[in-house]
Design an enzyme around this catalytic site. Sequence first.
Site, mmCIF file in Angstrom:
data_model
loop_
_atom_site.group_PDB
_atom_site.id
_atom_site.type_symbol
_atom_site.label_atom_id
_atom_site.label_comp_id
_atom_site.label_asym_id
_atom_site.label_seq_id
_atom_site.Cartn_x
_atom_site.Cartn_y
_atom_site.Cartn_z
ATOM 1 N N ARG A 138 47.079 29.560 33.928
ATOM 2 C CA ARG A 138 47.852 30.409 34.820
ATOM 3 C C ARG A 138 47.629 30.510 36.395
ATOM 4 O O ARG A 138 48.456 30.721 36.990
ATOM 5 C CB ARG A 138 48.272 31.607 34.183
ATOM 6 C CG ARG A 138 47.141 32.664 33.770
ATOM 7 C CD ARG A 138 47.680 34.096 33.322
ATOM 8 N NE ARG A 138 48.702 33.799 32.062
ATOM 9 C CZ ARG A 138 48.736 34.914 31.262
ATOM 10 N NH1 ARG A 138 48.184 35.913 31.312
ATOM 11 N NH2 ARG A 138 49.491 34.630 30.211
ATOM 12 N N ARG A 140 41.494 34.429 31.881
ATOM 13 C CA ARG A 140 41.804 34.695 30.326
ATOM 14 C C ARG A 140 42.756 33.492 30.153
ATOM 15 O O ARG A 140 43.836 33.404 30.926
ATOM 16 C CB ARG A 140 42.203 36.081 30.185
ATOM 17 C CG ARG A 140 42.740 36.011 28.832
ATOM 18 C CD ARG A 140 43.260 37.629 28.580
ATOM 19 N NE ARG A 140 44.568 38.080 29.424
ATOM 20 C CZ ARG A 140 45.735 37.758 29.099
ATOM 21 N NH1 ARG A 140 45.904 37.233 27.788
ATOM 22 N NH2 ARG A 140 46.556 38.240 29.950
ATOM 23 N N GLU A 178 51.903 28.537 25.054
ATOM 24 C CA GLU A 178 51.882 29.057 26.411
ATOM 25 C C GLU A 178 50.753 28.262 27.257
ATOM 26 O O GLU A 178 50.258 27.336 26.975
ATOM 27 C CB GLU A 178 51.334 30.582 26.547
ATOM 28 C CG GLU A 178 52.418 31.497 25.858
ATOM 29 C CD GLU A 178 51.977 32.857 25.856
ATOM 30 O OE1 GLU A 178 51.180 33.252 26.199
ATOM 31 O OE2 GLU A 178 53.113 33.579 25.547
ATOM 32 N N HIS A 206 48.341 41.273 36.513
ATOM 33 C CA HIS A 206 48.582 41.253 35.230
ATOM 34 C C HIS A 206 47.370 41.535 34.289
ATOM 35 O O HIS A 206 47.572 42.309 33.277
ATOM 36 C CB HIS A 206 48.880 39.857 34.838
ATOM 37 C CG HIS A 206 49.245 39.857 33.429
ATOM 38 N ND1 HIS A 206 50.431 40.538 32.782
ATOM 39 C CD2 HIS A 206 49.054 38.858 32.396
ATOM 40 C CE1 HIS A 206 50.664 39.999 31.637
ATOM 41 N NE2 HIS A 206 49.707 39.143 31.114
ATOM 42 N N HIS A 250 49.792 37.195 37.151
ATOM 43 C CA HIS A 250 50.632 36.527 36.014
ATOM 44 C C HIS A 250 51.788 35.586 37.075
ATOM 45 O O HIS A 250 52.340 36.259 38.067
ATOM 46 C CB HIS A 250 51.546 37.255 35.040
ATOM 47 C CG HIS A 250 52.045 36.807 34.106
ATOM 48 N ND1 HIS A 250 53.055 35.779 34.132
ATOM 49 C CD2 HIS A 250 51.988 36.461 32.526
ATOM 50 C CE1 HIS A 250 53.679 35.399 33.166
ATOM 51 N NE2 HIS A 250 52.906 35.685 32.115
#
Length: 572
Positions: free
Chosen positions: A297, A393, A128, A358, A248
Amino acid sequence: MTSTGIRLHAPAPGWSIAADVVVVGSGVAGLTAALRCEAAGLRTVVVTKARLDDGSTRWAQGGIAAALGEGDSPAQHLDDTLVAGAGLCDEEAVRILVTEGPDAVRRLISTGAHFDTDDEGDIQLTREGGHHRRRIAHAGGDATGAEVSRALVEAVHARGLRTVENALVLDLLTDADGRTAGVTLHVMGEGQHDGVGAVHAPAVVLATGGMGQVFSATTNPSVSTGDGVALALRAGAEVSDLEFVQFHPTVLFLGADAEGQQPLVSEAVRGEGAHLVDGDGVRFMLGQHELAELAPRDIVAKAIMRRMQEQDAGHMFLDARHFGAAMWEHRFPTILAACRAHGIDPVTEPIPVAPAAHYASGGVRTDSRGRTTVPGLYACGEVACTGVHGANRLASNSLLEGLVYAERIAADIAASRAEHGLPAREPAPVGRPGRPAHPLLGPEARFAIQRIMTDGAGVLRSDESLAKAADQLRRLDTEARDTLGENGKTAEPGVDTWEATNLLSVARVLVAAARVREETRGCHWREDRPDRDDATWRRHIVVRLNPDRTLAVRTTDTADFPPTRQHRPQEQ
Ligand code: SIN
C-alpha cells in the site's frame, strides 16, 4: 506507591480496584489478552475509554490475513510481510506471527466469530495489497472487525470479566523498585467508579490502539489519540518506528477540507478486481508494479499522490462498476452504504478516493512476549511495536498481530505467576500527585496539532516541512508551560484535554523520528531524500522521554531488536 515518570495534572484517585492484570483497551488485542488471562486464572480487569466495542477493531473491513488456504504456507506469508516491511521487519517476530496465526484465527472462531464461508463450509479468502495469494478471511462481506468485536465482547460478558467503560487511562503506577503496580484512570458516569481512581495490578497490558487522530483526515475513530504511547513515554518506556505512519490509499474523498474519521474503501475491493483510474480514466498502476493495484500500500499511496500532483487533482478514482449491484450488495455492503450515504453510487460511477492516515506501524517497543522496557508493562495491537510491520504493515496483518501477541502476553503473565507468584497487592491509596510537571492542553489544541501534522508530516515530508512542524509543536508546548509557570493553571482535566495533550506527545516524537530518518522507506516518504539508504538507515529510531521532557533519540540495527530482557522481574 507512586505515579511513575512524568506526571500530568490529575487529582488524587478516589477509588481503587485490585487485580492481577489490568488490560487497557477493548479491541481485538485487548479483549483477546483479557480472555486468555482470565482463562489462566488471573483476576483480570478491562478498562476502556468509551464503550467496549468503540475502538478501531470494529472499523476493520478487509479481514485477517493467515495462511489458511490450499497451497498457501506461513513461509509465503512471511515473504510477503518482509517485502512490504521494506527491510525493517524483525524476521523472528514475523515468523511467530505467520506460524502461530492460523491457530489463533481458529481459536477466535471457537470464541464465537463467524467468517464468510463457501458452499462447502470452507473459509472464503480474498486478496489485498502485497499478498501473492488469497489469504484474507472476512466476515459479513466487508464487516470483519465488527464481527470480531461482537464475538469478543460477547465472550467477555459471558465469562463475567470485570470491565470499566468510559475510563480514560492517565498514568502508570509503579512500586518502589520501578515495577508496574497499576494505572490511574479518569472515569465518567460509571456509578461507584466515577471520577479519578486506580486499578492496582502488577501487570498492565496496553492495548489502546492507534494515533490516527494526530492527522486531520484519518480512517481511525475519534478515540485513536495515542493515549497508550503517551502513557508509555511518561512512564519512561521506549517507543520505536513512530515515523512509519501508513496512509491507506483508498479512502472515500469527501473534500479537501474533510476532517476526522473518513470512510475506508477496503483493499479487498481491489482484491476482487477494482481498478484505480485517474481523471482521464487511465489505469495508472499498470506497469508500475507486478501486482498493479495490489502492490504494497505504500507504493499504491505514493502512485496516487504522484498522479494527483501531476493532474492537480484532489483525488483519483476507484472503478468497480463491473462488479454489478448484486456483488456490491453481497460482498461490500458496508462500503456501498457509506458511498451512497455521501451521494456516490459505486454500481454506476467510479468512487473518488485519496490517501488518509490509517495505521501506526510503530509504537511502544516490545519483545516477542509483548514486554516493554518497563517491568510489568506489556503492549499489543496497534499501540505496540513488536517488529512485525517494519516500515510498512502488510494489509490485514494487524488483526492477526493483535490476536497472536495478545495470546503470547497472557501466556507470559501466566507463566511468570506459575513460576514466581505474583505479589499480592491490596488496594492502597496513592499519594496525592504534587504540582503537575506539565499542564494539560486546552481541547482546541487537538485541531491545531492535526493541521500542523497534516501540513508538515503527512504523506509527503521534507526536512523543511518537518522542521516547521517541530517548531509549531514546540510553540504549543511552550505556551502551555508558560501559562502554568505564570499562574499555575491548567486546562480542566477531562477526556478532551488529556487527548489533546497525548496527541502533542506522540506528534513530537513522530516528527522528531521523521526528521532523523533521512531517506525514503516504506510509508516514510521524504521528498528531499527520495532514495532508500540501506547502508545508513536499515535501523530503527528509538525514543524515550527524559524526566525534563526532552526526547532521548537513538538508533539501533535489526540485530539489536527485540530489546534485552532487563525488565524480566526474575532476571533482575
Ligand atoms: C482494508 O480493508 O483495506 C484495510 C485492511 C488493513 O488495514 O489491514
